[in-house]
Design a protein around this motif. Structure first.
Motif, mmCIF file in Angstrom:
data_model
loop_
_atom_site.group_PDB
_atom_site.id
_atom_site.type_symbol
_atom_site.label_atom_id
_atom_site.label_comp_id
_atom_site.label_asym_id
_atom_site.label_seq_id
_atom_site.Cartn_x
_atom_site.Cartn_y
_atom_site.Cartn_z
ATOM 1 N N ARG A 101 28.397 8.889 -2.610
ATOM 2 C CA ARG A 101 28.192 8.380 -1.252
ATOM 3 C C ARG A 101 27.604 9.456 -0.338
ATOM 4 O O ARG A 101 26.754 9.170 0.502
ATOM 5 N N LEU A 102 28.071 10.680 -0.535
ATOM 6 C CA LEU A 102 27.551 11.771 0.300
ATOM 7 C C LEU A 102 26.129 12.156 -0.092
ATOM 8 O O LEU A 102 25.448 12.871 0.635
ATOM 9 N N PHE B 47 40.531 13.327 0.466
ATOM 10 C CA PHE B 47 39.567 12.608 1.306
ATOM 11 C C PHE B 47 39.290 11.207 0.737
ATOM 12 O O PHE B 47 39.247 10.212 1.469
ATOM 13 N N ILE C 22 40.423 8.588 3.400
ATOM 14 C CA ILE C 22 39.316 8.213 4.293
ATOM 15 C C ILE C 22 38.221 7.456 3.535
ATOM 16 O O ILE C 22 37.948 6.298 3.816
ATOM 17 N N CYS C 23 37.632 8.106 2.566
ATOM 18 C CA CYS C 23 36.502 7.470 1.870
ATOM 19 C C CYS C 23 37.029 6.653 0.687
ATOM 20 O O CYS C 23 36.747 6.928 -0.464
ATOM 21 N N PRO D 177 36.050 1.942 3.312
ATOM 22 C CA PRO D 177 36.230 3.337 3.737
ATOM 23 C C PRO D 177 36.320 3.425 5.265
ATOM 24 O O PRO D 177 35.736 2.608 5.962
ATOM 25 N N PHE D 178 37.088 4.407 5.754
ATOM 26 C CA PHE D 178 37.267 4.564 7.201
ATOM 27 C C PHE D 178 36.133 5.403 7.771
ATOM 28 O O PHE D 178 36.347 6.533 8.245
ATOM 29 N N CYS D 179 34.933 4.838 7.750
ATOM 30 C CA CYS D 179 33.761 5.616 8.181
ATOM 31 C C CYS D 179 33.862 6.017 9.654
ATOM 32 O O CYS D 179 33.384 7.085 10.040
ATOM 33 N N CYS E 31 35.509 9.300 9.965
ATOM 34 C CA CYS E 31 35.064 10.241 8.930
ATOM 35 C C CYS E 31 34.348 11.455 9.526
ATOM 36 O O CYS E 31 33.349 11.307 10.238
ATOM 37 N N TYR F 67 30.547 11.761 8.576
ATOM 38 C CA TYR F 67 29.682 10.598 8.816
ATOM 39 C C TYR F 67 28.205 10.995 8.848
ATOM 40 O O TYR F 67 27.366 10.364 8.223
ATOM 41 N N CYS G 17 26.579 11.734 5.496
ATOM 42 C CA CYS G 17 26.750 10.733 4.442
ATOM 43 C C CYS G 17 25.496 9.886 4.239
ATOM 44 O O CYS G 17 24.889 9.404 5.195
ATOM 45 N N TYR H 271 25.543 7.064 2.343
ATOM 46 C CA TYR H 271 25.972 5.750 1.837
ATOM 47 C C TYR H 271 25.368 4.633 2.687
ATOM 48 O O TYR H 271 25.584 4.587 3.904
ATOM 49 N N LYS I 59 27.742 2.458 4.941
ATOM 50 C CA LYS I 59 28.757 3.083 5.802
ATOM 51 C C LYS I 59 28.889 2.288 7.109
ATOM 52 O O LYS I 59 27.919 1.725 7.607
HETATM 53 S S1 SF4 Z 1 30.873 7.877 6.234
HETATM 54 FE FE1 SF4 Z 1 32.123 6.411 5.118
HETATM 55 S S2 SF4 Z 1 31.200 6.237 3.108
HETATM 56 FE FE2 SF4 Z 1 30.412 8.101 4.077
HETATM 57 S S3 SF4 Z 1 31.734 9.751 3.363
HETATM 58 FE FE3 SF4 Z 1 32.549 9.031 5.298
HETATM 59 S S4 SF4 Z 1 34.058 7.462 4.757
HETATM 60 FE FE4 SF4 Z 1 32.786 7.829 2.949
#
Ligand code: SF4
Length: 244
Positions: free
Chosen positions: A163-164, A198, A202-203, A208-210, A213, A216, A219, A221, A224
């Motif tokens: 995702r990152l 993490f 969170i992820c 996921p709790f973007c 995060c 963010y 990332c 993803y 997101k």
């Molecule tokens: S933004 Fe969302 S998907 Fe991206 S790393 Fe953070 S929690 Fe994960």
């Protein structure tokens, strides 16, 4: 061009590592050494299940057997009952009993301390010769009880690194191979622990709790969602290998 990519990759990774260090500094992450065979057995029990159930199974075995030698003479049914909470109890019982017996036959005693003198590659070779022990389990032994700088990849780490945008891989095995080259040696242990926390808190795999995060901006993803905020009662930092 390739050189430029490597530079960008390492800049991104270093950035992400220092962000993790800021957020998980207080939880970090003292390396404890633990008995090698304890770690191997605990990790074996944790395959395909949660830390919570495998920790219960490990505790049941420790209470029942004074030492691991006793597994050799124990009936499979007894071992299976003690570890049934963690699933795949029959095959795990058979593998554990066979593994302990093999160690006793080959080394004359049920102890893996001889691994301390071996290189990482030699340890992988020694451990993966046991039935049901793969590279991931062997990596956990290397990092948690031998203090080596390796980077075991579980489902959380595979998901988060993808995702990152640090890796683009289809399986945890591929991620393990890429991460070996990408993550600086002296950060592997820290990052392994930090990403598991993490990934749990969170992820998460689903929703996921973007919105909460701290990565963010880093990332990549595509799904997101900044609106998803972490509630206060979702913390779960339990890691089985802390408890042995
Ligand atoms: S933004 Fe969302 S998907 Fe991206 S790393 Fe953070 S929690 Fe994960």
């Amino acid at each position: 061009m390739r050189q430029q990519h490597l530079k960008l990759d390492s800049k991104k990774i270093n950035n992400i590592i220092s962000t993790f260090e800021k957020h998980y500094a207080e939880k970090s992450i003292n390396r404890k050494s633990s008995d090698i065979l304890d770690t191997l057995i605990a990790t074996k029990l944790s395959q395909n299940t949660t830390d919570k159930t495998s920790s219960i199974a490990f505790g049941n075995l420790k209470r029942e057997f004074k030492n691991w030698d006793e597994l050799i003479g124990a009936p499979i049914g007894k071992i299976k009952n003690l570890i049934k909470v963690c699933g795949l109890a029959y095959s795990k019982s058979k593998d554990l009993k066979a593994m302990v017996k093999q160690i006793k036959n080959e080394k004359g005693k049920v102890n893996l301390d001889y691994l301390k003198k071996l290189s990482d590659e030699e340890v992988y070779k020694e451990l993966t010769k046991f039935k049901g022990i793969g590279v991931k389990t062997a990596s956990c032994v290397l990092v948690f009880s031998l203090g080596r700088e390796v980077f075991p990849v579980d489902t959380h780490i595979h998901r988060v690194l993808n995702r990152l945008g640090i890796v683009k891989t289809k399986s945890a095995e591929e991620t393990f191979e890429s991460a070996k080259r990408l993550i600086p040696g002296n950060k592997k242990y820290f990052l392994h622990r930090a990403i598991i926390m993490f990934g749990r808190n969170i992820c998460r795999a689903n929703n996921p709790f973007c919105g909460s995060c701290f990565l963010y901006k880093n990332c990549s993803y595509e799904n997101k969602n900044k609106g998803s905020i972490k509630s206060t009662n979702t913390e779960n930092n339990f890691l089985i290998l802390d408890g042995i």
